[in-house]
Motif scaffolding. Structure first.
Motif, mmCIF file in Angstrom:
data_model
loop_
_atom_site.group_PDB
_atom_site.id
_atom_site.type_symbol
_atom_site.label_atom_id
_atom_site.label_comp_id
_atom_site.label_asym_id
_atom_site.label_seq_id
_atom_site.Cartn_x
_atom_site.Cartn_y
_atom_site.Cartn_z
ATOM 1 N N TYR A 268 7.277 -5.542 31.057
ATOM 2 C CA TYR A 268 7.005 -6.318 29.679
ATOM 3 C C TYR A 268 6.852 -5.403 28.413
ATOM 4 O O TYR A 268 5.466 -5.409 27.930
ATOM 5 N N PRO A 269 7.672 -4.957 27.702
ATOM 6 C CA PRO A 269 7.414 -4.077 26.667
ATOM 7 C C PRO A 269 6.711 -4.825 25.563
ATOM 8 O O PRO A 269 7.107 -6.059 25.109
ATOM 9 N N GLY A 270 5.918 -4.601 24.743
ATOM 10 C CA GLY A 270 5.099 -5.332 23.749
ATOM 11 C C GLY A 270 5.955 -5.583 22.369
ATOM 12 O O GLY A 270 6.091 -6.680 22.298
ATOM 13 N N SER A 271 6.334 -4.486 21.805
ATOM 14 C CA SER A 271 6.972 -4.794 20.230
ATOM 15 C C SER A 271 7.662 -3.737 20.018
ATOM 16 O O SER A 271 7.198 -2.509 20.097
ATOM 17 N N THR A 272 8.863 -3.999 19.486
ATOM 18 C CA THR A 272 9.610 -2.883 18.716
ATOM 19 C C THR A 272 10.128 -3.263 17.251
ATOM 20 O O THR A 272 9.930 -4.550 17.177
ATOM 21 N N SER A 273 10.489 -2.628 16.529
ATOM 22 C CA SER A 273 10.958 -2.888 15.192
ATOM 23 C C SER A 273 12.312 -2.454 14.846
ATOM 24 O O SER A 273 12.717 -1.938 13.672
ATOM 25 N N ARG A 274 13.340 -2.458 15.837
ATOM 26 C CA ARG A 274 14.507 -1.690 15.515
ATOM 27 C C ARG A 274 15.274 -2.316 14.604
ATOM 28 O O ARG A 274 16.223 -1.812 13.964
ATOM 29 N N TYR A 275 15.237 -3.792 14.307
ATOM 30 C CA TYR A 275 16.007 -4.352 13.440
ATOM 31 C C TYR A 275 15.351 -4.661 12.172
ATOM 32 O O TYR A 275 15.743 -5.489 11.305
ATOM 33 N N ARG A 276 14.117 -4.002 11.910
ATOM 34 C CA ARG A 276 13.258 -4.192 10.688
ATOM 35 C C ARG A 276 14.064 -3.560 9.578
ATOM 36 O O ARG A 276 14.920 -2.607 9.665
ATOM 37 N N LEU A 277 13.791 -3.961 8.440
ATOM 38 C CA LEU A 277 14.561 -3.215 7.151
ATOM 39 C C LEU A 277 13.869 -1.959 6.868
ATOM 40 O O LEU A 277 12.834 -1.649 7.168
ATOM 41 N N THR A 278 14.720 -1.008 6.127
ATOM 42 C CA THR A 278 14.036 0.172 5.760
ATOM 43 C C THR A 278 12.609 0.154 4.951
ATOM 44 O O THR A 278 12.016 1.029 5.011
ATOM 45 N N SER A 279 12.751 -0.942 4.168
ATOM 46 C CA SER A 279 11.394 -1.142 3.104
ATOM 47 C C SER A 279 10.348 -1.361 3.941
ATOM 48 O O SER A 279 9.159 -0.846 3.775
ATOM 49 N N GLU A 280 10.496 -1.904 5.157
ATOM 50 C CA GLU A 280 9.289 -2.240 6.235
ATOM 51 C C GLU A 280 8.989 -0.899 7.028
ATOM 52 O O GLU A 280 7.635 -0.537 7.201
ATOM 53 N N LEU A 281 9.909 -0.059 7.280
ATOM 54 C CA LEU A 281 9.440 1.285 7.768
ATOM 55 C C LEU A 281 8.855 2.116 6.802
ATOM 56 O O LEU A 281 7.831 2.841 7.216
ATOM 57 N N LYS A 282 9.162 2.105 5.547
ATOM 58 C CA LYS A 282 8.584 2.879 4.503
ATOM 59 C C LYS A 282 7.235 2.426 4.459
ATOM 60 O O LYS A 282 6.217 3.150 3.927
ATOM 61 N N PHE A 283 7.118 1.042 4.057
ATOM 62 C CA PHE A 283 5.599 0.767 4.066
ATOM 63 C C PHE A 283 4.686 1.253 5.205
ATOM 64 O O PHE A 283 3.675 1.426 5.105
ATOM 65 N N ALA A 284 5.302 1.038 6.330
ATOM 66 C CA ALA A 284 4.520 1.537 7.776
ATOM 67 C C ALA A 284 4.264 2.857 7.449
ATOM 68 O O ALA A 284 3.036 3.262 7.765
ATOM 69 N N SER A 285 5.104 3.651 7.073
ATOM 70 C CA SER A 285 5.055 5.152 7.011
ATOM 71 C C SER A 285 4.169 5.492 5.711
ATOM 72 O O SER A 285 3.055 6.570 6.109
ATOM 73 N N ASP A 286 4.272 4.850 4.900
ATOM 74 C CA ASP A 286 3.426 5.288 3.438
ATOM 75 C C ASP A 286 2.156 4.710 3.460
ATOM 76 O O ASP A 286 1.276 5.505 2.746
ATOM 77 N N TRP A 287 2.020 3.520 3.989
ATOM 78 C CA TRP A 287 0.450 2.957 3.731
ATOM 79 C C TRP A 287 -0.038 2.400 5.150
ATOM 80 O O TRP A 287 -1.221 2.753 5.569
ATOM 81 N N LEU A 288 0.746 1.806 5.907
ATOM 82 C CA LEU A 288 0.185 1.024 7.305
ATOM 83 C C LEU A 288 -0.368 1.972 8.140
ATOM 84 O O LEU A 288 -1.521 1.951 8.532
ATOM 85 N N TYR A 289 0.306 2.835 8.678
ATOM 86 C CA TYR A 289 0.027 3.633 9.689
ATOM 87 C C TYR A 289 -1.065 4.709 9.497
ATOM 88 O O TYR A 289 -2.146 5.249 9.959
#
Length: 739
Positions: A268-289
């Motif tokens: 039961y894998p929890g969550s992945t974000s492979r179909y998310r947009l590049t802008s979402e990855l950058k937000f995660a990398s730059d602010w969220l994480y």
């Protein structure tokens, strides 16, 4: 080295096709298995794909969920195996000053000595998965808030019909970001008991230092047991209950696997974000994480410092501390991975190619408008997240969170059950009550207050303020410090009393609004602000429920045009992934062999936590009491098809030990912990428990050359049971087979 060479040759010269390089990628829904039968066969997985697609047949009907991890039945008497860290709450629940099972381990030598795992513990057996996309999307309209509410109403109606039998728990999950919806029907086992757990010094050997690292030497396994009433139906804990008899249980291959063997994992894998947009990855990398990592590190440091001087606090917060440390390392791994590999650049390149494909494809040219709309909505979503972040953290006290939930319950109970928010319906009340009961086992006023004070100070030191909270914080003695004011709240509340806490479940909203309890008063004063934030989030979700599915339609068509695997992002539902036992070339240029051995444990042992292996384990290794679990070699035979295809530079290495942990190329993530690892015949050969550090970024992008999952070898589990802890009563329950 062979497989690294293959991957390197494939990537650099194109000898292998794109589909071959990505062959092991995919967290597949069971019904999809027949569509990839050829890929399974190529990996040496002989069990028919149609059998894996059938949840009523072996082995899928032996795979169960814990709600946050995965487990599996391994005996006809309801015996279940999962990871030690997945059973942490059960071990913690039964640990007291007089018997600390976290430190010492636990073995029930007979069934009557198996204690309850706790009131919140459940096993969920998935019996049916049904596509209900049409029903969920029926008559939902285009007004964003109404659309969201209509989707929820349709979901709840389907769930209510599915749960006509109280022994079942149903859910409707979104797949492909709202493009599809599936109804999941699960049998609930409510009486779960602790059976056997190694000491934490073995189960979590290496602790956070080794977390996401390799080589590993972790005995990350624990056995639980499912119990039911004498009528065979699920029931709450009762000493007269009997072991559950599962429809099937896993055969265990005592010979394990060797390098190059095909394997598959169900869980039961929890969550992945492979179909998310590049802008979402950058937000995660730059602010969220980075923001989340900073807060988690502060909380970890605080709990560790307070636990060092208080063993009771250490026991109560052990589970939370382990969970936070795991997430902290994952955030750091993601950030390091984004730096080491330009994943944002890779995704942007693919996104640019997707846009070019959109412009050329007549069927999907019009989807560019939806793509632009989605980007606009994502900007709004990011602003919402940042605006509410500190305010939500400022409500992090366990007692305030409890008060918030109790007052919300009183408000929801005034509505018809079908109109209540999920989590507050009648179907939720058993678990709601169980959580209230369990609070005491993982709560200490001193720790809760200290952690809350840190979040409040962070809130006060930033610009986005909430007047309702500011007013509450400024009440009372103006000369008193914030810490002194919090002392007053904790001193005057009755929510620390379990019976009084439970009594609030029956109170109406007026009782809350006239209460003198300081946490109840604070919950009431913040309610409207919390609800306005929730309304804004629901409205945005309604907008996204129009934009994301259209985007996904185009993305799926684009993927298929490139012959790439198409599977939904992980969402906590049952999935299957396949691969092979395989090492990898690590970031430091060292080739990581696929197996570790017993001798690595004393080599790492320092006697100081977390490298403080139990004395009885070290003694068994020193005396080489390997029994029938010792193997001569676990490496690939040079005559294998891999070596016939590419000249092998190495020879089978003599192992002459018991394998401890091993690597494979299966595609896993959080929630897959405890998942059974199967050989090609569908026999249990290990338990999934981690990923390598280089592979953490697979939640965003799957890189087949470095993505490896880490498993506990079944031979190590059997050896621990046999030679170290003498769990002969459990070994006799298992169905052991040999190659």
């Amino acid at each position: 080295m062979r497989n690294v060479l293959i991957a390197a040759i494939a990537l650099s010269t194109g000898v292998l096709s794109s589909s071959a390089v990505m062959a092991d990628e995919g967290q597949w829904q069971p019904y999809q298995m027949p569509s990839i039968a050829d890929k399974l066969s190529e990996r040496g997985i002989d069990i028919p794909a149609e059998q894996l697609a059938d949840l009523t047949r072996y082995p899928m009907n032996a795979v169960v969920g814990l709600g946050y991890c995965t487990a599996s039945f391994v005996s006809p008497q309801g015996l279940v195996v999962t990871n030690h860290h997945c059973a942490y709450r059960a071990i913690q629940y039964n640990s007291k000053k007089e018997h600390n099972y976290l430190a010492d381990g636990f073995l029930a030598t007979s069934k009557d000595k198996e204690p309850t795992a706790g009131p919140n513990e459940r096993l969920y057996i998935t019996e049916a998965v049904t596509n209900v996309s049409t029903q969920v999307k029926q008559d939902i309209g285009n007004d964003p808030l109404l659309r969201y509410e209509n989707i929820q109403a349709n979901r709840k109606a389907l769930i209510k019909e599915c749960e006509s039998d109280d022994n079942y728990r149903c859910s409707v999950r979104s797949f492909h970001n709202g493009l599809e919806y599936y109804l999941i029907k699960q049998l609930i086992i409510r009486d779960v008991r602790l059976v056997y757990a190694p000491p934490e010094s073995a189960g979590a050997f290496g602790g956070d230092i080794d977390n996401y690292e390799y080589p590993r030497h972790s005995a990350d396994f624990t056995f639980l047991r499912a119990y039911v009433g004498k009528d065979g139906k699920p029931a709450v804990f009762n000493k007269d209950n009997v072991p559950y008899q599962p429809k099937s249980y896993l055969k265990i291959n005592a010979d394990g696997v060797k390098a190059g063997d095909g394997v598959f994992v169900a869980g039961y894998p929890g969550s992945t974000s492979r179909y998310r947009l590049t802008s979402e990855l950058k937000f995660a990398s730059d602010w969220l994480y980075p923001t989340l990592a900073t807060r988690f590190q502060l909380r970890i440091d605080t709990i560790e410092a307070m636990s060092a001087a208080n063993n009771e606090v250490k026991i109560k917060y052990a589970g939370k501390l382990a969970g936070m440390a795991n997430r902290m390392k994952k955030y750091n791994g993601l950030l390091d991975g984004f730096k080491a590999t330009d994943i944002a650049g890779i995704k942007q390149g693919r996104e640019n190619d997707f846009k070019a494909w959109l412009a050329k494809d007549k069927t999907y040219q019009s989807f560019q408008t939806q793509f632009d709309e989605l980007e606009t909505l994502l900007v709004e979503q990011r602003k919402q997240r940042q605006t509410r972040y500190y305010f939500e953290n400022a409500q992090s006290s366990a007692l305030l969170a409890t008060a918030n939930k109790l007052y919300r319950l009183a408000k929801e109970k005034a509505k018809p059950d079908a109109e209540r928010e999920e989590g507050y319906q009648e179907r939720d009340m058993k678990m709601f009550k169980a959580r209230l009961k369990r609070l005491d086992s993982s709560f200490a006023v001193s720790v809760d207050k200290t952690l809350w004070l840190q979040d409040l100070e962070a809130y006060l030191n930033q610009d986005i303020r909430v007047s309702e909270l500011d007013t509450a914080l400024n009440e009372g003695d103006v000369e008193a410090s914030l810490s002194e004011k919090l002392d007053g709240l904790y001193a005057l509340t009755s929510l620390t009393d379990k019976e009084k806490r439970l009594a609030w479940m029956d109170a109406d909203a007026k009782a809350f609004e006239t209460s003198a309890d300081p946490f109840i008063r604070l919950a009431v004063s913040l309610y409207d602000k919390n609800m306005s934030g929730e309304k804004a989030a629901k409205t945005l979700a309604g907008k996204l429920s129009m934009a994301r599915p259209d985007y996904m339609k185009a993305v799926i068509a684009y993927y298929k045009s490139n012959n790439w695997p198409v599977y939904p992002d992980a969402n906590g539902t049952l999935r299957i992934t396949y691969g092979m036992v395989d090492g990898y070339q690590s970031k430091d240029a060292l080739y990581k062999q696929p197996f570790t051995r017993l001798e690595g444990i004393p080599a790492k042992h320092t006697g100081v936590e977390p490298f403080n292996a139990p004395a009885k384990l070290l003694k068994a290794i020193e005396e080489q009491r390997y029994g029938s679990h010792k193997v001569a070699t676990v490496y690939q035979d040079p005559a294998s098809w891999l070596c016939r295809l590419f000249s092998c530079l190495d020879k089978p290495e003599q192992f002459n030990s018991v394998p401890v942990n091993f690597l494979s190329s299966v595609d896993t993530t959080g929630g897959n912990s405890g998942s059974p690892v199967f050989n090609g015949k569908g026999e249990l050969v290990g338990l999934n428990f981690d990923s390598t550090y280089e592979a953490i970024t697979k939640d965003w992008f799957f890189n087949p050359t470095i993505t490896r999952a880490v498993h506990v070898d079944i031979r190590y589990i059997l050896w621990m049971m046999d030679e170290v802890d003498h769990a002969q009563n459990l070994i006799e329950e298992l169905d052991l087979v040999r190659n």
